[in-house]
Write a protein that holds these residues in place. Structure first.
Motif, mmCIF file in Angstrom:
data_model
loop_
_atom_site.group_PDB
_atom_site.id
_atom_site.type_symbol
_atom_site.label_atom_id
_atom_site.label_comp_id
_atom_site.label_asym_id
_atom_site.label_seq_id
_atom_site.Cartn_x
_atom_site.Cartn_y
_atom_site.Cartn_z
ATOM 1 N N ASP A 101 0.823 -1.202 0.000
ATOM 2 C CA ASP A 101 0.000 0.000 0.000
ATOM 3 C C ASP A 101 0.868 1.268 0.000
ATOM 4 O OD1 ASP A 101 -2.638 1.370 0.253
ATOM 5 O OD2 ASP A 101 -1.800 1.973 2.200
ATOM 6 N N LEU A 102 1.890 1.280 0.837
ATOM 7 C CA LEU A 102 2.787 2.445 0.883
ATOM 8 C C LEU A 102 3.478 2.659 -0.458
ATOM 9 C CD1 LEU A 102 4.311 1.855 4.415
ATOM 10 C CD2 LEU A 102 2.936 3.840 3.743
ATOM 11 N N LEU A 103 3.951 1.585 -1.067
ATOM 12 C CA LEU A 103 4.600 1.705 -2.373
ATOM 13 C C LEU A 103 3.633 2.256 -3.422
ATOM 14 C CD1 LEU A 103 6.664 -1.622 -2.397
ATOM 15 C CD2 LEU A 103 7.579 0.715 -2.235
ATOM 16 N N SER A 104 2.379 1.800 -3.377
ATOM 17 C CA SER A 104 1.386 2.272 -4.350
ATOM 18 C C SER A 104 1.070 3.753 -4.173
ATOM 19 C CB SER A 104 0.098 1.448 -4.253
ATOM 20 O OG SER A 104 -0.672 1.822 -3.116
ATOM 21 N N LYS A 105 1.377 4.292 -2.991
ATOM 22 C CA LYS A 105 1.140 5.711 -2.707
ATOM 23 C C LYS A 105 2.399 6.548 -2.891
ATOM 24 C CE LYS A 105 -2.726 4.734 0.295
ATOM 25 N NZ LYS A 105 -3.265 4.639 1.641
ATOM 26 N N GLY A 106 3.428 5.943 -3.472
ATOM 27 C CA GLY A 106 4.626 6.698 -3.810
ATOM 28 C C GLY A 106 5.709 6.743 -2.741
ATOM 29 N N TYR A 107 5.564 5.965 -1.689
ATOM 30 C CA TYR A 107 6.586 5.933 -0.641
ATOM 31 C C TYR A 107 7.736 5.024 -1.057
ATOM 32 C CZ TYR A 107 3.568 8.307 2.679
ATOM 33 O OH TYR A 107 2.792 9.245 3.306
ATOM 34 N N THR A 108 8.913 5.333 -0.563
ATOM 35 C CA THR A 108 10.070 4.461 -0.671
ATOM 36 C C THR A 108 10.217 3.771 0.678
ATOM 37 O OG1 THR A 108 11.170 5.948 -2.219
ATOM 38 C CG2 THR A 108 12.575 4.397 -1.023
ATOM 39 N N ILE A 109 10.390 2.463 0.674
ATOM 40 C CA ILE A 109 10.591 1.729 1.926
ATOM 41 C C ILE A 109 12.075 1.814 2.273
ATOM 42 C CG2 ILE A 109 10.354 -0.476 3.121
ATOM 43 C CD1 ILE A 109 7.676 0.935 2.216
ATOM 44 N N VAL A 110 12.360 2.457 3.402
ATOM 45 C CA VAL A 110 13.730 2.620 3.861
ATOM 46 C C VAL A 110 14.202 1.338 4.530
ATOM 47 C CG1 VAL A 110 15.250 3.959 5.383
ATOM 48 C CG2 VAL A 110 13.410 5.115 4.120
ATOM 49 N N SER A 111 13.352 0.761 5.393
ATOM 50 C CA SER A 111 13.687 -0.501 6.052
ATOM 51 C C SER A 111 12.430 -1.099 6.676
ATOM 52 C CB SER A 111 14.763 -0.306 7.118
ATOM 53 O OG SER A 111 14.284 0.492 8.174
ATOM 54 N N THR A 112 12.525 -2.378 7.017
ATOM 55 C CA THR A 112 11.450 -3.061 7.739
ATOM 56 C C THR A 112 12.051 -3.779 8.939
ATOM 57 O OG1 THR A 112 11.640 -5.048 6.371
ATOM 58 C CG2 THR A 112 10.019 -3.394 5.668
ATOM 59 N N ASN A 113 11.224 -3.946 9.963
ATOM 60 C CA ASN A 113 11.622 -4.652 11.189
ATOM 61 C C ASN A 113 12.970 -4.142 11.712
ATOM 62 O OD1 ASN A 113 9.306 -6.378 11.139
ATOM 63 N ND2 ASN A 113 10.296 -7.450 9.459
#
Length: 72
Positions: free
Chosen positions: A26-38
């Protein structure tokens, strides 16, 4: 720990992992870049599920959710 507790925990973890993937999608579809997870933030003892960035703004996201079921 009993077998029932182990199964519940693994089901809960799997359900949470699936939900986290949906949040990231969902975040990617809204134009966000994922910096990191967990991510564990050293020095303050905080664990963050997703760190995302968009337009120079960084967001720290704690996701909650999963499949309904026993014990939830």
């Amino acid at each position: 720990m009993t077998q029932h507790q182990i199964n519940f925990q693994s089901e809960s973890t799997a359900s949470g992992d699936e939900f986290e993937k949906l949040v990231v999608k969902d975040l990617l579809s809204k134009g966000y870049t994922i910096v990191s997870t967990n991510t564990k933030i050293d020095g303050i003892g905080v664990n963050v599920d997703v760190i995302a960035e968009k337009d120079g703004v960084v967001k720290y996201i704690e996701d909650k959710g999963g499949k309904p079921g026993k014990g939830k």
